[in-house]
Structures are given as C-alpha cells and as structure tokens.
Design a protein around this motif. Sequence first.
Motif, PDB file in Angstrom:
ATOM      1  N   LEU A  61       0.816  -1.217   0.000  1.00 34.71           N
ATOM      2  CA  LEU A  61       0.000   0.000   0.000  1.00 34.71           C
ATOM      3  C   LEU A  61       0.851   1.269   0.000  1.00 34.71           C
ATOM      4  CD1 LEU A  61      -2.581  -1.311   2.617  1.00 34.71           C
ATOM      5  CD2 LEU A  61      -2.871  -1.195   0.144  1.00 34.71           C
TER       6      LEU A  61
ATOM      7  N   ASP B 160      -8.687 -14.165   6.856  1.00 36.24           N
ATOM      8  CA  ASP B 160      -8.779 -12.806   7.368  1.00 36.24           C
ATOM      9  C   ASP B 160      -9.787 -12.703   8.527  1.00 36.24           C
ATOM     10  OD1 ASP B 160      -7.609 -10.421   7.216  1.00 36.24           O
ATOM     11  OD2 ASP B 160      -8.288  -9.926   5.190  1.00 36.24           O
TER      12      ASP B 160
ATOM     13  N   LYS C  75      -9.878 -12.994  16.666  1.00 42.44           N
ATOM     14  CA  LYS C  75      -8.594 -13.689  16.723  1.00 42.44           C
ATOM     15  C   LYS C  75      -7.805 -13.363  17.978  1.00 42.44           C
ATOM     16  CE  LYS C  75      -6.136 -10.508  13.641  1.00 42.44           C
ATOM     17  NZ  LYS C  75      -5.972 -10.220  12.230  1.00 42.44           N
TER      18      LYS C  75
ATOM     19  N   ILE D  57       0.148  -5.878  15.359  1.00 42.45           N
ATOM     20  CA  ILE D  57      -0.448  -4.553  15.143  1.00 42.45           C
ATOM     21  C   ILE D  57       0.596  -3.433  15.116  1.00 42.45           C
ATOM     22  CG2 ILE D  57      -2.701  -5.217  16.062  1.00 42.45           C
ATOM     23  CD1 ILE D  57      -2.054  -3.561  18.540  1.00 42.45           C
TER      24      ILE D  57
ATOM     25  N   ALA E 215       2.668  -2.829  12.654  1.00 46.62           N
ATOM     26  CA  ALA E 215       2.927  -3.387  11.329  1.00 46.62           C
ATOM     27  C   ALA E 215       2.497  -2.431  10.243  1.00 46.62           C
ATOM     28  CB  ALA E 215       2.149  -4.694  11.185  1.00 46.62           C
ATOM     29  N   GLY E 216       2.846  -2.787   9.018  1.00 45.37           N
ATOM     30  CA  GLY E 216       2.327  -2.056   7.863  1.00 45.37           C
ATOM     31  C   GLY E 216       3.393  -1.382   7.017  1.00 45.37           C
ATOM     32  N   ILE E 217       4.633  -1.309   7.519  1.00 46.72           N
ATOM     33  CA  ILE E 217       5.706  -0.809   6.665  1.00 46.72           C
ATOM     34  C   ILE E 217       6.731  -1.926   6.512  1.00 46.72           C
ATOM     35  CG2 ILE E 217       5.383   1.643   7.184  1.00 46.72           C
ATOM     36  CD1 ILE E 217       7.710   1.428   9.164  1.00 46.72           C
ATOM     37  N   ASN E 218       7.415  -1.906   5.397  1.00 47.16           N
ATOM     38  CA  ASN E 218       8.306  -3.018   5.053  1.00 47.16           C
ATOM     39  C   ASN E 218       9.307  -3.301   6.173  1.00 47.16           C
ATOM     40  OD1 ASN E 218       8.633  -2.355   1.449  1.00 47.16           O
ATOM     41  ND2 ASN E 218       6.914  -3.024   2.681  1.00 47.16           N
TER      42      ASN E 218
ATOM     43  N   GLU F 264       7.695  -5.867  11.141  1.00 50.79           N
ATOM     44  CA  GLU F 264       7.332  -6.989  12.021  1.00 50.79           C
ATOM     45  C   GLU F 264       8.569  -7.823  12.335  1.00 50.79           C
ATOM     46  OE1 GLU F 264       5.165  -6.540   9.132  1.00 50.79           O
ATOM     47  OE2 GLU F 264       3.215  -7.409   9.682  1.00 50.79           O
TER      48      GLU F 264
ATOM     49  N   PHE G 297       5.814 -10.594   2.076  1.00 52.46           N
ATOM     50  CA  PHE G 297       5.161 -10.092   3.294  1.00 52.46           C
ATOM     51  C   PHE G 297       5.092 -11.219   4.329  1.00 52.46           C
ATOM     52  CE2 PHE G 297       2.495  -6.686   0.930  1.00 52.46           C
ATOM     53  CZ  PHE G 297       3.489  -5.742   1.145  1.00 52.46           C
TER      54      PHE G 297
ATOM     55  N   ASP H  44       0.180 -12.822   9.005  1.00 45.63           N
ATOM     56  CA  ASP H  44      -0.005 -12.943  10.442  1.00 45.63           C
ATOM     57  C   ASP H  44       0.738 -14.163  10.978  1.00 45.63           C
ATOM     58  OD1 ASP H  44      -1.510 -10.711  10.219  1.00 45.63           O
ATOM     59  OD2 ASP H  44      -3.403 -11.783  10.074  1.00 45.63           O
TER      60      ASP H  44
ATOM     61  N   LEU I 206      -8.954  -0.313  19.148  1.00 46.50           N
ATOM     62  CA  LEU I 206      -9.194  -1.752  19.233  1.00 46.50           C
ATOM     63  C   LEU I 206     -10.501  -2.059  19.953  1.00 46.50           C
ATOM     64  CD1 LEU I 206      -5.629  -3.112  20.156  1.00 46.50           C
ATOM     65  CD2 LEU I 206      -6.703  -2.945  17.914  1.00 46.50           C
TER      66      LEU I 206
ATOM     67  N   ARG J 236      -9.708  -0.658   8.444  1.00 48.42           N
ATOM     68  CA  ARG J 236      -9.045  -1.954   8.231  1.00 48.42           C
ATOM     69  C   ARG J 236      -7.519  -1.785   8.258  1.00 48.42           C
ATOM     70  NH1 ARG J 236      -6.229  -5.447   8.009  1.00 48.42           N
ATOM     71  NH2 ARG J 236      -6.175  -7.367   6.784  1.00 48.42           N
ATOM     72  N   HIS J 237      -7.026  -0.726   7.632  1.00 41.06           N
ATOM     73  CA  HIS J 237      -5.584  -0.493   7.664  1.00 41.06           C
ATOM     74  C   HIS J 237      -5.280   0.824   8.354  1.00 41.06           C
ATOM     75  CE1 HIS J 237      -3.960  -3.859   5.526  1.00 41.06           C
ATOM     76  NE2 HIS J 237      -4.907  -3.753   4.607  1.00 41.06           N
TER      77      HIS J 237
ATOM     78  N   LEU K 297      -1.962   1.716   8.623  1.00 39.80           N
ATOM     79  CA  LEU K 297      -0.579   2.030   8.266  1.00 39.80           C
ATOM     80  C   LEU K 297      -0.499   3.444   7.698  1.00 39.80           C
ATOM     81  CD1 LEU K 297      -0.748   1.566   4.977  1.00 39.80           C
ATOM     82  CD2 LEU K 297      -0.336  -0.775   5.602  1.00 39.80           C
TER      83      LEU K 297
HETATM   84  C1  UD1 Z   1      -2.564  -5.036  11.106  1.00 33.06           C
HETATM   85  C2  UD1 Z   1      -3.044  -3.674  11.607  1.00 33.06           C
HETATM   86  C3  UD1 Z   1      -3.462  -2.769  10.460  1.00 33.06           C
HETATM   87  C4  UD1 Z   1      -2.297  -2.624   9.486  1.00 33.06           C
HETATM   88  C5  UD1 Z   1      -1.862  -4.015   9.019  1.00 33.06           C
HETATM   89  C6  UD1 Z   1      -0.666  -3.897   8.123  1.00 33.06           C
HETATM   90  C7  UD1 Z   1      -4.285  -3.155  13.614  1.00 33.06           C
HETATM   91  C8  UD1 Z   1      -5.481  -3.416  14.428  1.00 33.06           C
HETATM   92  N1  UD1 Z   1      -4.166  -3.861  12.485  1.00 33.06           N
HETATM   93  O1  UD1 Z   1      -3.685  -5.698  10.567  1.00 33.06           O
HETATM   94  O2  UD1 Z   1      -3.846  -1.512  10.941  1.00 33.06           O
HETATM   95  O3  UD1 Z   1      -2.659  -1.842   8.407  1.00 33.06           O
HETATM   96  O4  UD1 Z   1      -1.528  -4.846  10.147  1.00 33.06           O
HETATM   97  O5  UD1 Z   1       0.100  -5.040   8.058  1.00 33.06           O
HETATM   98  O6  UD1 Z   1      -3.447  -2.341  13.968  1.00 33.06           O
HETATM   99  N2  UD1 Z   1       1.127  -4.227   3.966  1.00 33.06           N
HETATM  100  C9  UD1 Z   1       1.843  -3.269   3.285  1.00 33.06           C
HETATM  101  N3  UD1 Z   1       3.169  -3.112   3.568  1.00 33.06           N
HETATM  102  C10 UD1 Z   1       3.809  -3.880   4.497  1.00 33.06           C
HETATM  103  C11 UD1 Z   1       3.075  -4.863   5.195  1.00 33.06           C
HETATM  104  C12 UD1 Z   1       1.741  -5.013   4.908  1.00 33.06           C
HETATM  105  O7  UD1 Z   1       1.302  -2.573   2.449  1.00 33.06           O
HETATM  106  O8  UD1 Z   1       5.003  -3.712   4.703  1.00 33.06           O
HETATM  107  C13 UD1 Z   1      -0.287  -4.435   3.633  1.00 33.06           C
HETATM  108  C14 UD1 Z   1      -0.415  -5.351   2.438  1.00 33.06           C
HETATM  109  O9  UD1 Z   1      -1.513  -4.946   1.666  1.00 33.06           O
HETATM  110  C15 UD1 Z   1      -0.694  -6.677   3.077  1.00 33.06           C
HETATM  111  C16 UD1 Z   1      -1.484  -6.274   4.304  1.00 33.06           C
HETATM  112  O10 UD1 Z   1      -0.931  -5.038   4.732  1.00 33.06           O
HETATM  113  O11 UD1 Z   1      -1.411  -7.555   2.250  1.00 33.06           O
HETATM  114  C17 UD1 Z   1      -1.345  -7.291   5.419  1.00 33.06           C
HETATM  115  O12 UD1 Z   1      -2.214  -6.948   6.417  1.00 33.06           O
HETATM  116  P1  UD1 Z   1      -2.526  -7.994   7.600  1.00 33.06           P
HETATM  117  O13 UD1 Z   1      -1.276  -8.473   8.230  1.00 33.06           O
HETATM  118  O14 UD1 Z   1      -3.500  -9.017   7.142  1.00 33.06           O
HETATM  119  O15 UD1 Z   1      -3.251  -6.981   8.580  1.00 33.06           O
HETATM  120  P2  UD1 Z   1      -3.640  -7.216  10.078  1.00 33.06           P
HETATM  121  O16 UD1 Z   1      -2.573  -7.954  10.779  1.00 33.06           O
HETATM  122  O17 UD1 Z   1      -5.018  -7.742  10.171  1.00 33.06           O
END
Ligand code: UD1
Length: 428
Positions: A47, A126, A132, A193, A195-198, A201, A274, A277, A318, A326-327, A329
């Motif tokens: 994203l 998901d 979860k 949680i 998470a979201g940048i490369n 985690e 990636f 979870d 939360l 949902r996201h 990040l």
């Molecule tokens: C958790 C977070 C969510 C965050 C997500 C990103 C909470 C409650 N949930 O959700 O806010 O947006 O992790 O991982 O805080 N992605 C990227 N770049 C990355 C890693 C992930 O763009 O470096 C995106 C990709 O579209 C990927 C998705 O995040 O497919 C994975 O999300 P997922 O791990 O399923 O999200 P959650 O763990 O449910």
Amino acid sequence: QPFVNGTQFPQVYASLAFSILAFVATLALIPRFSRAFVKIGLRGRDLLKKSEDDVPECMGLVAALVYICALVCFIPVPFSAAFISDPLTSRVNPEYAPHRQLAVYLAAILSVMIATILGLLDDLFDIRWRHKLPIPLVASVPLLLSYYAEQGNTHVVLPKPLAGWFGDFIDLGFFYYVYMAMLSTFTTNSINILAGINGVEVAQTIVISASIILNDLLFLPWPFTLKLGRIEISGFFGKALAQERHLFSLYFMMPLLAVSLGFAYHNKYPARAFPGDTLCYFSGMAFAVVAILGHFSKTLLLFFVPQAFNFILSAPQLFGLVPCPRHRLPKLRPDGYLDPSTAEIENPSGLTIFVLQVLNFFGLAKVKFSSDKRRGTTTNLTLLNFVLNKTGPIKESTLTNYVIVIQILSSAAGFAVRYGLAGLLYDG
Ligand code: UD1
Ligand code: MG
C-alpha cells in the motif's frame, strides 16, 4: 543428562549450527515459494508503493516451517542421553531418558505449531481481530500444563517497599495461569499490530530474540582462565543459575533469530515478501514459550515496551471507542514520503471526545473536531503514526529504521532496569 553444568557447549554449538542451516534454508526457500503463494491467492498489494504489483503474502509460513523443522531435528542433540544403553542388557534404559525435559520441549513445539496453524488460518480467511484475539489462548494450553506439571511456582516476588506490608511473596495461584495465558495473547497480537511498513514486524522479532539470547548467555557459566604473572586463575564466568531454563530458551531463540534474519532479507524495503499474520503468531508464541518456561516473563515484558506502548495507544481503536479502519498504516504522499493516516469520526460520544482530547494534549495523536464536535478526524493511534507526527514526512525505510532504533534502545533500557534498577527493588 541433557542440561548439565558446564557441559552444554557442544549442544549450544550444535544449536548454532542448526540455526545457521535454518537461516540459509529460509533465505533460499522464500524466493522459490513466492510464485506458488501468489498463484493460490496469498498475495497483497504494497500500500505504500506506487507500483500495483502483488507481493507474496503469508511468507512467514516458510520461516515458521523451517523453524519448526530445525527445532524438531534438534531434539536428539540435548536428549541424546536417551540413547545410552544399559551396560548389562545393552538395551536402551528408559531410566536414563530425560522424559521430563522432553515433555516440556515437545509441549513448547506444540504451542508454536498451533500458533502457526492459527496464523495461517488468519492469513487465509482474514479473521476479524476481535475474534482472533483469544486464539493464542488455545495455543498456550500445552504450555501452561507443562508449567503446571513442572510444579511451576505461581508466586510473585514483591519489591522491597511492598514486602514490608505483604511479605516477600504473594501466591497468585490460578491467576498466575491467567496472566501467562494473557502474556501469549499479548506477545502474538502486539507484534501483529505494530505493522504495515516493510520489514517492521520481522525487525521486532530480530531485536527481541537477540535480546533474549543475550540475556540467556548471561546465565550460562562460561569457562575462563586468567594469567597474572605466574598465577593462573580459572573458573566459570557468569551466573550458574537457572541454566537449564536459559539453555532451553537459547535452543528456541537462536533458530528464531536465524529464520527472522533470513526472512528479513526478503522483507526489507522494498519488500519482495510479506510476513502475514503467520510470522507474528509463531514468533510471538515462541517468545511466550521461552519466557513462561524459563520463568522470565517480567524480563520479556521489558523487551516489549514499544509493543506495549503501541497496544495501549491503540486501545481506543481496538475496543471500539474510536473508529478503526481496516488499515492503519501510514499514508503515501505523492512525493514518496509518508504522512500519518487518519480515521474519520462521526457523532462521537462524550467519552470518545474526552479520550481524543487527552491524546491530543499529550501529543500522542493529532485530532481535529468541527466546531459542533459532531465530526472530526484523528491520526490513527499507532506508534508509527506517532513517530510521523513528531518527525514530519519521512521515507518508509527511514521509519522502519526509527522503529528498530526504538526497539534497541528499549532493550538496552530493559537490561538496565533488569540488572540495575531491579537490584534496588529486589534482593539478590
Ligand atoms: C494489522 C493492523 C493494520 C495494518 C496491518 C498492516 C491493527 C489493528 N491492524 O492488521 O492496521 O494496516 O496490520 O500489516 O493495527 N502491507 C503493506 N506493507 C507492508 C506490510 C503489509 O502494504 O510492509 C499491507 C499489504 O496490503 C498486506 C497487508 O498489509 O497484504 C497485510 O495486512 P494484515 O497483516 O493481514 O493486517 P492485520 O494484521 O489484520
Ligand atoms: Mg498482520
């Protein structure tokens, strides 16, 4: 015997060798499996990139499987005493076999495996986070039972100022098990949680596992010889305390660090895989396993301070007080830098307004309300957005580096508290 004073070195080196193999295997297998994952739909869009290409998702599964494989193949090493045969009958004598430690080791592997399966299910279906959250509770049952069977104590040592009032210990009994079960829920979800940048985690699992390894090494007796002119002193350096537990922890943490490093190579900016979870679940569970069975859960929590901060800051989203998209990040700007992402608020309750105003006051979020307070926006309540609020727009890789620095500083502070401050509060 599997864990004997001063004779552990061949086993530690064997574990190190298994870990190096696990590192190489993870490094090599991830690109080989990437296409297969994408093909069955395990893929996600990055994203924070302009490109629309899919990145294979849930690749933490490869790391998890290599990890479990390494742990399983390692079993004969510390438990080789089971092979010693009785000199009279030249048969294996079950009395020599370390059944007790083996049961603990197997229960620990089982917990990690359940966490892996549940993480995989989450990636496939998901599962909503509310559903979860209790999942790791199930995975911790084998762990808690082996703790119980080990006559694990449920006492908490009280700090000196409190000891005068309540005695040196209090026995939490059943509640200690509740605490331990919650610990595994925390370690698994809190990494997920943040998470979201490369790379972020897996960076957490790298720093935390390295910190635990360092802490374990402090508890193992290292032989040394000191020569002062003609005088030669030799002995063991380090505390000969709780060795069995810390060796056990080492056998779980070295391969975890190894697979995490192998995975990080592919997950670092710009990510070609990636974690899903699955990675957060199995590694979080591994941390809970070693801390519970190694009796160092308080020390572990010191290494989880950034995660605890992120979790507490996230709590209003939360638990439904503030809308949670949902996201959460950060957001990509057209110039390639990151801005904090925001959540829209409509018709907030008085409590919601109050909580957000407090967070705004302390600089933990940037909140704006319309003059009638019926509408508003807040930056999403995460550590990443908090950092962005302070630094202004920065690059994704820079933000990951900041989180790594925060995590390392927190571990360093953890060691200072554990070995400095704790001396003031606790005896011995
Ligand atoms: C958790 C977070 C969510 C965050 C997500 C990103 C909470 C409650 N949930 O959700 O806010 O947006 O992790 O991982 O805080 N992605 C990227 N770049 C990355 C890693 C992930 O763009 O470096 C995106 C990709 O579209 C990927 C998705 O995040 O497919 C994975 O999300 P997922 O791990 O399923 O999200 P959650 O763990 O449910
Ligand atoms: Mg996730």
